[in-house]
Design a protein around this motif. Structure first.
Motif, PDB file in Angstrom:
ATOM      1  N   THR A 105       0.836  -1.209   0.000  1.00 19.34           N
ATOM      2  CA  THR A 105       0.000   0.000   0.000  1.00 19.34           C
ATOM      3  C   THR A 105       0.865   1.251   0.000  1.00 19.34           C
ATOM      4  OG1 THR A 105      -1.761  -1.157   1.189  1.00 19.34           O
ATOM      5  CG2 THR A 105      -1.788   1.246   1.263  1.00 19.34           C
ATOM      6  N   ILE A 106       1.883   1.267   0.842  1.00 21.13           N
ATOM      7  CA  ILE A 106       2.790   2.423   0.915  1.00 21.13           C
ATOM      8  C   ILE A 106       3.497   2.630  -0.421  1.00 21.13           C
ATOM      9  CG2 ILE A 106       4.918   3.274   1.986  1.00 21.13           C
ATOM     10  CD1 ILE A 106       4.005   1.736   4.549  1.00 21.13           C
ATOM     11  N   TRP A 107       3.993   1.534  -0.984  1.00 21.56           N
ATOM     12  CA  TRP A 107       4.722   1.591  -2.253  1.00 21.56           C
ATOM     13  C   TRP A 107       3.826   2.095  -3.378  1.00 21.56           C
ATOM     14  CZ3 TRP A 107       6.286  -3.542  -5.128  1.00 21.56           C
ATOM     15  CH2 TRP A 107       6.962  -3.239  -6.292  1.00 21.56           C
ATOM     16  N   GLN A 108       2.633   1.531  -3.474  1.00 25.37           N
ATOM     17  CA  GLN A 108       1.763   1.847  -4.617  1.00 25.37           C
ATOM     18  C   GLN A 108       1.066   3.191  -4.474  1.00 25.37           C
ATOM     19  OE1 GLN A 108      -0.851  -1.529  -5.057  1.00 25.37           O
ATOM     20  NE2 GLN A 108       0.695  -2.779  -6.080  1.00 25.37           N
ATOM     21  N   GLU A 109       0.593   3.505  -3.276  1.00 24.77           N
ATOM     22  CA  GLU A 109      -0.208   4.711  -3.114  1.00 24.77           C
ATOM     23  C   GLU A 109       0.617   5.964  -2.840  1.00 24.77           C
ATOM     24  OE1 GLU A 109      -3.736   4.487  -0.839  1.00 24.77           O
ATOM     25  OE2 GLU A 109      -4.157   2.404  -1.362  1.00 24.77           O
ATOM     26  N   LEU A 110       1.778   5.799  -2.225  1.00 21.69           N
ATOM     27  CA  LEU A 110       2.624   6.971  -1.942  1.00 21.69           C
ATOM     28  C   LEU A 110       3.872   7.004  -2.813  1.00 21.69           C
ATOM     29  CD1 LEU A 110       2.450   7.123   1.983  1.00 21.69           C
ATOM     30  CD2 LEU A 110       1.106   8.421   0.322  1.00 21.69           C
ATOM     31  N   ASP A 111       4.057   5.947  -3.637  1.00 25.92           N
ATOM     32  CA  ASP A 111       5.224   5.860  -4.522  1.00 25.92           C
ATOM     33  C   ASP A 111       6.521   5.977  -3.726  1.00 25.92           C
ATOM     34  OD1 ASP A 111       6.502   5.491  -6.944  1.00 25.92           O
ATOM     35  OD2 ASP A 111       6.628   7.640  -7.359  1.00 25.92           O
ATOM     36  N   ILE A 112       6.546   5.299  -2.596  1.00 19.85           N
ATOM     37  CA  ILE A 112       7.719   5.302  -1.719  1.00 19.85           C
ATOM     38  C   ILE A 112       8.479   4.000  -1.924  1.00 19.85           C
ATOM     39  CG2 ILE A 112       8.430   5.071   0.706  1.00 19.85           C
ATOM     40  CD1 ILE A 112       6.272   7.127   1.383  1.00 19.85           C
ATOM     41  N   THR A 113       9.793   4.097  -2.141  1.00 20.60           N
ATOM     42  CA  THR A 113      10.581   2.898  -2.436  1.00 20.60           C
ATOM     43  C   THR A 113      11.801   2.721  -1.533  1.00 20.60           C
ATOM     44  OG1 THR A 113      11.807   4.126  -4.132  1.00 20.60           O
ATOM     45  CG2 THR A 113       9.889   2.840  -4.860  1.00 20.60           C
ATOM     46  N   ASP A 114      11.892   3.474  -0.441  1.00 22.46           N
ATOM     47  CA  ASP A 114      12.956   3.195   0.531  1.00 22.46           C
ATOM     48  C   ASP A 114      12.582   3.775   1.883  1.00 22.46           C
ATOM     49  OD1 ASP A 114      13.954   5.937   0.836  1.00 22.46           O
ATOM     50  OD2 ASP A 114      14.886   5.695  -1.129  1.00 22.46           O
ATOM     51  N   ASN A 115      13.331   3.387   2.888  1.00 17.05           N
ATOM     52  CA  ASN A 115      13.012   3.769   4.266  1.00 17.05           C
ATOM     53  C   ASN A 115      13.197   5.258   4.535  1.00 17.05           C
ATOM     54  OD1 ASN A 115      12.211   1.252   5.051  1.00 17.05           O
ATOM     55  ND2 ASN A 115      14.126   0.704   6.091  1.00 17.05           N
ATOM     56  N   ARG A 116      14.110   5.888   3.827  1.00 18.13           N
ATOM     57  CA  ARG A 116      14.305   7.330   4.049  1.00 18.13           C
ATOM     58  C   ARG A 116      13.074   8.119   3.607  1.00 18.13           C
ATOM     59  NH1 ARG A 116      20.098   7.967   1.234  1.00 18.13           N
ATOM     60  NH2 ARG A 116      19.073   6.420  -0.094  1.00 18.13           N
ATOM     61  N   GLU A 117      12.545   7.732   2.443  1.00 14.77           N
ATOM     62  CA  GLU A 117      11.322   8.387   1.969  1.00 14.77           C
ATOM     63  C   GLU A 117      10.156   8.081   2.908  1.00 14.77           C
ATOM     64  OE1 GLU A 117      10.519   7.055  -1.966  1.00 14.77           O
ATOM     65  OE2 GLU A 117      12.341   7.895  -2.836  1.00 14.77           O
ATOM     66  N   LEU A 118      10.124   6.857   3.405  1.00 12.72           N
ATOM     67  CA  LEU A 118       9.035   6.448   4.297  1.00 12.72           C
ATOM     68  C   LEU A 118       9.100   7.210   5.620  1.00 12.72           C
ATOM     69  CD1 LEU A 118       6.637   4.719   5.025  1.00 12.72           C
ATOM     70  CD2 LEU A 118       8.193   2.820   5.513  1.00 12.72           C
ATOM     71  N   LEU A 119      10.301   7.400   6.148  1.00  9.62           N
ATOM     72  CA  LEU A 119      10.446   8.155   7.392  1.00  9.62           C
ATOM     73  C   LEU A 119       9.947   9.586   7.206  1.00  9.62           C
ATOM     74  CD1 LEU A 119      11.447   8.332  10.319  1.00  9.62           C
ATOM     75  CD2 LEU A 119      13.734   8.868   9.424  1.00  9.62           C
ATOM     76  N   LEU A 120      10.304  10.195   6.096  1.00  9.00           N
ATOM     77  CA  LEU A 120       9.855  11.559   5.815  1.00  9.00           C
ATOM     78  C   LEU A 120       8.329  11.611   5.701  1.00  9.00           C
ATOM     79  CD1 LEU A 120      10.572  14.493   5.149  1.00  9.00           C
ATOM     80  CD2 LEU A 120      10.793  13.830   2.743  1.00  9.00           C
ATOM     81  N   ALA A 121       7.730  10.592   5.067  1.00 11.57           N
ATOM     82  CA  ALA A 121       6.270  10.540   4.931  1.00 11.57           C
ATOM     83  C   ALA A 121       5.602  10.388   6.295  1.00 11.57           C
ATOM     84  CB  ALA A 121       5.875   9.378   4.019  1.00 11.57           C
ATOM     85  N   CYS A 122       6.239   9.644   7.192  1.00 10.44           N
ATOM     86  CA  CYS A 122       5.711   9.510   8.566  1.00 10.44           C
ATOM     87  C   CYS A 122       5.769  10.853   9.285  1.00 10.44           C
ATOM     88  CB  CYS A 122       6.512   8.465   9.347  1.00 10.44           C
ATOM     89  SG  CYS A 122       6.197   6.763   8.858  1.00 10.44           S
ATOM     90  N   GLU A 123       6.880  11.552   9.142  1.00 10.52           N
ATOM     91  CA  GLU A 123       7.046  12.848   9.807  1.00 10.52           C
ATOM     92  C   GLU A 123       6.054  13.881   9.262  1.00 10.52           C
ATOM     93  OE1 GLU A 123      11.178  13.540   9.113  1.00 10.52           O
ATOM     94  OE2 GLU A 123      11.810  12.453  10.925  1.00 10.52           O
ATOM     95  N   ASN A 124       5.669  13.723   7.991  1.00  8.87           N
ATOM     96  CA  ASN A 124       4.702  14.639   7.375  1.00  8.87           C
ATOM     97  C   ASN A 124       3.257  14.209   7.584  1.00  8.87           C
ATOM     98  OD1 ASN A 124       6.779  16.231   6.406  1.00  8.87           O
ATOM     99  ND2 ASN A 124       6.867  15.200   4.423  1.00  8.87           N
ATOM    100  N   GLY A 125       3.068  13.049   8.220  1.00 13.94           N
ATOM    101  CA  GLY A 125       1.716  12.575   8.503  1.00 13.94           C
ATOM    102  C   GLY A 125       1.011  11.928   7.332  1.00 13.94           C
ATOM    103  N   GLU A 126       1.736  11.648   6.241  1.00 11.80           N
ATOM    104  CA  GLU A 126       1.101  11.082   5.051  1.00 11.80           C
ATOM    105  C   GLU A 126       0.685   9.628   5.251  1.00 11.80           C
ATOM    106  OE1 GLU A 126       3.356  11.808   1.433  1.00 11.80           O
ATOM    107  OE2 GLU A 126       4.396  13.445   2.457  1.00 11.80           O
ATOM    108  N   VAL A 127       1.466   8.865   6.011  1.00  8.60           N
ATOM    109  CA  VAL A 127       1.188   7.437   6.189  1.00  8.60           C
ATOM    110  C   VAL A 127      -0.100   7.222   6.982  1.00  8.60           C
ATOM    111  CG1 VAL A 127       2.054   5.289   7.195  1.00  8.60           C
ATOM    112  CG2 VAL A 127       3.636   6.836   6.009  1.00  8.60           C
ATOM    113  N   ALA A 128      -0.307   8.050   7.986  1.00  6.17           N
ATOM    114  CA  ALA A 128      -1.508   7.906   8.823  1.00  6.17           C
ATOM    115  C   ALA A 128      -2.789   8.072   8.020  1.00  6.17           C
ATOM    116  CB  ALA A 128      -1.464   8.921   9.965  1.00  6.17           C
ATOM    117  N   LYS A 129      -2.724   8.775   6.912  1.00 10.71           N
ATOM    118  CA  LYS A 129      -3.924   9.031   6.098  1.00 10.71           C
ATOM    119  C   LYS A 129      -4.310   7.833   5.236  1.00 10.71           C
ATOM    120  CE  LYS A 129      -2.731  13.951   5.784  1.00 10.71           C
ATOM    121  NZ  LYS A 129      -2.272  15.026   4.863  1.00 10.71           N
TER     122      LYS A 129
END
Length: 562
Positions: A105-129
């Motif tokens: 879900t994270i990969w397909q919907e947020l186009d995130i492909t590594d942990n650094r991008e994922l951490l930034l998305a968490c800090e921005n609140g994008e994952v919770a949505k």
């Protein structure tokens, strides 16, 4: 290739199939097979394809995959799945708290492909949505990534020892003076770097020899004529090999086997810097200090300890008379109760404490009340066999690893609990707790009159899970007040109780038990790691629970259970 490596490739295939939303039936079947093979005692390399197909949950198709792995080291299916998966997404699959479906879900919907991008998305609140996530899962993901980052380039004790031994064996073939030092010689549970010292009059010869080892890669920028620095190929753990003259060998081994705080105490470093010594014992003698073993050289309590104790008082492997906290095929172990007991006896121990998982641990085939009755009947039958062997005493003790529930109670009624010789009380589920919640559960379990041993007190998994927060002093005080032993879980994945709290436990007269948490016969040898950290913490043999002989143990349990 080993069973473990084959199972690991099958498990990776399962994750990738799920990640790519492949056939659910296929995923389930392969997952069942991988779990069954993880517990098998059969040698997967020696069986024919027909024999593989006859193993539980395997069948012809999966037997074919195993055979392909044996022949080629992988499968075409796995190769194709890996080719479709970005390397960073593979790393995301290692995040604790989320599975392949959420990674997809994270990969397909947020186009995130590594942990650094994922951490930034968490800090921005994008994952919770994202649907099915929310703030709690987002916080878990962020915490897991940060924890992994903080431990990048580190190894557990047993992995560090394995790599250091490879280097030691190679260097020892060529040079007379070689010693493993640093974290590994001090028996630190986490290894930050692999360090060795070589004594040789021609440092360039040592450098040439090391650089000829094709599995090492030098970092020339931080190396020098007397210090080779780099790493193992494809491993992040730093490697440092110090080269000194043969005359300086003992001094350098001592320096690199001691923490800075230890060296800074009592003028030790100054003494070592101004005099050549023939032994480490002579270094301490020159300062009128009793010899301090390398494990203890942390600059904490060791100088006071050696004033009041002899090194001979420390626990050793030979001090241990029995093996407590072990699992058999009654729950999630690989070997039968009889096989576990026979091997324990073969190793020279006087008793085996079997402590299979309790009924709440359904994921580990925890024992129902009916299964407990069956196991106890088998134990009694086996004990009759061992009693007839007059060469030396041996007995199986009836134990259980009883889950500590959310309210702190154990997961059997009192009439069931009293049927055991001893009980290891452990937390396995709902690990995301505040300190207040964790303490409430633990203290109530410790106060339960049937609790004999508090198992792995923080639930930590080294380099993977920090464990739930506890107030160590209050836990130890509660164990002292209720006569409860504390486990040093000897699995190199845990080493929990933390060695830093051993001295406080001894001050409170709390006994400690070095338990392997063995799920197979060979798991008994994990007690070597437990002994290592126990000695590091200054554990005395006479305060080690499983250093009690069989008669002493039986007497202790009779009093405790009265």
């Amino acid at each position: 290739m080993s069973n473990e490596e084959i199972v690991s490739l099958l498990e990776l295939t399962v994750k990738l199939l799920e990640l790519h939303d492949e056939n659910e039936f296929k995923i389930k079947n392969l997952g069942f097979a991988a779990r069954a093979l993880d517990k098998t005692t059969e040698d997967l390399l020696s069986l024919s394809v027909e024999q593989l197909a006859g193993l539980p949950s395997v069948g012809k198709s999966i037997a074919g995959k195993i055979d392909e792995i044996r022949r080629t080291g992988t499968t075409q299916e796995l190769t194709e799945l890996l080719a479709r998966t970005p390397e960073g997404v593979l790393e995301m699959l290692q995040i604790k708290g989320i599975g392949p479906k959420k990674v997809r879900t994270i990969w397909q919907e947020l186009d995130i492909t590594d942990n650094r991008e994922l951490l930034l998305a968490c800090e921005n609140g994008e994952v919770a949505k994202l649907k099915g996530f929310g703030d709690k899962i987002q916080a878990t993901i962020k915490e897991s990534i940060l924890y992994a980052q903080s431990n990048s380039g580190k190894l557990r004790m047993e992995k560090g020892e394995e790599l250091a031994q490879i280097l030691f064996d190679e260097l020892e073939k060529q040079f007379e003076q070689v010693e493993i030092v640093g974290d590994i010689r001090r028996k630190n549970e986490i290894v930050d770097s692999i360090q060795l010292v070589v004594g040789h009059s021609k440092p360039w010869e040592v450098q040439q020899f090391i650089n000829a080892l094709n599995y090492l890669q030098q970092d020339e920028k931080i190396s020098s004529p007397f210090s080779w620095r780099g790493n193992f190929q494809e491993k992040e753990i730093p490697v440092e090999i110090q080269i000194c003259s043969p005359q300086q060998f003992v001094n350098q081994v001592f320096i690199y086997s001691s923490s800075e705080k230890h060296l800074a105490t009592n003028g030790i470093y100054k003494q070592v810097n101004h005099q050549i010594f023939e032994s480490e014992e002579a270094i301490y003698e020159s300062l009128n200090i009793p010899y301090i073993i390398p494990e203890m050289r942390e600059g904490r309590f060791e100088f006071d300890w050696v004033k009041n104790h002899q090194n001979e008082e420390l626990v050793t492997w030979d001090s241990l008379k029995g093996i407590l906290h072990n699992h058999s095929t009654y729950s999630d172990g690989k070997h039968t109760l009889e096989a576990m007991a026979d091997y324990c006896r073969e190793l020279g121990f006087e008793y085996l404490g079997i402590a299979d998982h309790s009924k709440t641990a359904s994921y580990a085939k925890g024992l129902s009340e009916e299964r407990i009755f069956e196991q106890h009947a088998e134990i009694e039958k086996l004990n009759q066999k061992y009693a007839s062997m007059t060469d030396r005493p041996f007995k199986i003790l009836k134990g259980i690893e009883s889950d500590i529930l959310g309210d702190g109670s154990l997961d059997y009624a009192d009439d069931v609990l009293k049927s055991f010789d001893y009980i290891v009380a452990s937390i396995h589920q709902n690990l995301k707790m505040t300190e207040e919640k964790a303490m409430s559960r633990i203290i109530k379990a410790v106060e339960n009159p049937y609790t004999t041993i508090l198992g792995h007190p923080t639930g930590r998994i080294l380099l993977s899970r920090a464990g739930y927060p506890i107030d160590y002093q209050k836990v130890i005080d509660a164990c002292a007040a209720n006569g409860v032993v504390i486990e040093i879980n000897a699995s190199p994945y845990r080493l929990d109780l933390d060695w830093r709290w051993i001295q406080y436990a001894l001050e409170k007269n709390v006994m400690l038990s070095i338990n392997p948490d063995a799920h197979e016969k060979e798991g008994y040898f994990d007690m070597h790691y437990g002994v290592a950290v126990a000695r590091k913490g200054g554990l005395l043999a006479n305060m080690t629970f499983n250093a009690l002989g069989l008669k002493e143990m039986e007497a202790y349990l009779r009093i405790h259970n009265a």
